[in-house]
Design an enzyme around this catalytic site. Structure first.
Site, PDB file in Angstrom:
ATOM      1  N   ASN A   1       7.254   7.213 -11.213  1.00 30.38           N
ATOM      2  CA  ASN A   1       7.475   8.143 -10.330  1.00 30.38           C
ATOM      3  C   ASN A   1       6.678   7.991  -9.438  1.00 30.38           C
ATOM      4  OD1 ASN A   1       9.356   9.467 -12.264  1.00 30.38           O
ATOM      5  ND2 ASN A   1       7.504  10.486 -13.221  1.00 30.38           N
TER       6      ASN A   1
ATOM      7  N   HIS B   1       3.465   8.426  -8.658  1.00 31.73           N
ATOM      8  CA  HIS B   1       2.220   8.773  -8.564  1.00 31.73           C
ATOM      9  C   HIS B   1       1.156   8.636  -9.672  1.00 31.73           C
ATOM     10  CE1 HIS B   1       4.147  12.262 -11.165  1.00 31.73           C
ATOM     11  NE2 HIS B   1       3.371  11.373 -11.817  1.00 31.73           N
TER      12      HIS B   1
ATOM     13  N   CYS C   1      -1.392  12.785  -6.692  1.00 29.84           N
ATOM     14  CA  CYS C   1      -2.532  11.822  -6.087  1.00 29.84           C
ATOM     15  C   CYS C   1      -1.432  10.626  -5.686  1.00 29.84           C
ATOM     16  CB  CYS C   1      -3.672  11.524  -6.812  1.00 29.84           C
ATOM     17  SG  CYS C   1      -4.680  10.423  -5.730  1.00 29.84           S
TER      18      CYS C   1
END
Length: 427
Positions: free
Chosen positions: A325, A327, A362
């Site tokens: 995904n 991240h 993040c």
């Protein structure tokens, strides 16, 4: 002279000719044998006249009605060569012993190899369960169970599995649960209806209680199930046990919400998605007393307790830290949080409980810093008591990524081998 001639007659040399052997066989009177000519050449004996007549008659072609007929006759001086065959006995009818011995040896070697591979079954019955590690659905389709073997590269300096290893087991069973139930779409744990709407799961909160840590070679059994969490969330719980003894290793609960993969914003749960996952909801909870209050930021003091703060800056994600995904994987945050924990705690204590509150995702270009505030008697140098720590992982720009609260207990003595039972209430 006579002796040498006699010896040469019985033992002819390698280069001796028939004439020489004939000369050596001359009698003492000086007369030559009958089959030796004047020139010393051995002459063939003359056949009798009758044989000559038979041969002449055999070579003559008879005439039938004035036509010559070629009749094939066998010459009497040419004998038919008949191959020698050994008499049929019981021994001769047996197969080739060398081939039979090679076949028997091959069979025994193959059997020995198979027995070597299967010899551990009576000694380690835990290896028989879930041999390929795919897991299975139990309890009327509401619980998914999978076994994991603790490998050598999954243990730490204290010879026990790290907290990251256990968290990876939790994540793996969650994905395999969705896959085994037939709800896996083209996303990372997303259902088909979620994939149609570009929705993905993101974790919002995780709480776990660790009662003991497994060692290298231990087999752990992980059970997981899902339940509703409000209107737009889903709760997933885990219960990890030792396969042989059945003792609890870890209990965990988590809350998951949906996020749009394109806009990176949270989304409500569509009714179609709820219809997909609703039949698998289980109302059981792994942790009865969940952490409900908000986690404090590092540096906050309560009742004048002594605290000490530690900071680690310059943390950047690597390419291997990202999931599909795009991240940072939620397990990676745990390693970053513990980066700022003092080494004295990591050497003398082990993690007993942890609560993670994820605030922001993040990316790969982020630069973070880890803050840890230690409270407890460890600040005064006493390593025999429990310790509480508050953690904060944030971007260097100031945005919070993850807040966490951890509790630590003293490590067991080396002789105890981390095999004792630790009550959940004391965590």
């Amino acid at each position: 002279m006579a002796g040498s001639l006699a010896a040469s007659a019985f033992f002819p040399g390698p280069g001796s000719s028939p004439a020489a052997s004939a000369r050596s066989s001359k009698n003492t009177t000086g007369e030559l044998p009958e089959n030796l000519s004047v020139r010393g050449i051995v002459a063939k004996p003359n056949p009798p006249p009758g044989a000559m007549q038979v041969k002449a008659q055999a070579q003559a072609l008879p005439k039938v009605n004035g036509t010559k007929v070629n009749l094939k006759t066998t010459s009497p001086d040419k004998e038919d060569i008949i191959p020698y065959t050994a008499p049929k006995t019981f021994y001769n009818q047996l197969p080739d012993w060398s081939m039979l011995l090679a076949a028997v040896t091959t069979i025994f070697l193959a059997a020995e190899k198979q027995w070597t591979l299967l010899d551990w079954k009576p000694k380690k019955p835990d290896m028989l369960a879930d041999t390929f590690g795919f897991g299975r659905i139990i309890q009327d389709g509401l619980v998914f169970r999978q076994n994991f073997l603790i490998r050598s590269y999954e243990i730490g300096a204290d010879r026990t599995a790290s907290i990251e290893t256990l968290m990876n087991h939790l994540q793996e069973t969650a994905l395999n649960h969705v896959k085994t139930a037939g709800l896996l779409g083209d996303g990372f744990g997303a259902t088909p209806e979620m994939s149609k709407r570009n929705l993905i799961w993101v974790v919002s909160k995780i709480q776990l209680l660790v009662e003991r840590y497994p060692s290298w070679g231990d087999m752990v059994q992980v059970d997981t199930w899902v339940a509703a969490a409000g209107k737009n969330g889903m709760r997933r719980d885990w219960h990890v046990r030792d396969y042989n003894s059945g003792q609890t290793i870890l209990r965990a609960t988590s809350v998951w919400v949906m996020m749009n993969k394109n806009t990176r914003r949270l989304s409500k749960m569509p009714d179609e998605v709820r219809a997909e996952i609703g039949p698998y909801f289980n109302g059981r909870s792994a942790i009865s007393e969940e952490q409900g209050e908000k986690l404090p930021k590092p540096g906050t003091t309560f009742d004048g307790a002594a605290t000490k703060q530690f900071t680690r800056k310059g943390l950047t994600p690597k390419w291997s830290d990202l999931d599909v995904n795009q991240h940072v994987n939620n397990v990676k945050y745990i390693g970053w949080i513990l980066e700022s924990a003092p080494i004295s705690i990591l050497e003398k204590h082990e993690l007993a409980s942890m609560t993670l509150d994820y605030r922001k995702e993040c990316g790969r270009d982020s630069v973070l810093q880890s803050l840890t505030t230690v409270s407890g008697e460890c600040v005064d140098g006493n390593t025999e008591s429990s310790i509480q720590c508050d953690h904060l992982l944030q971007l260097e720009s100031g945005a919070d990524i993850v807040k966490a609260h951890t509790e630590w207990r003293p490590k067991r003595a080396q002789g105890e081998g981390n095999m004792g039972f630790f009550p959940a209430e004391s965590a």
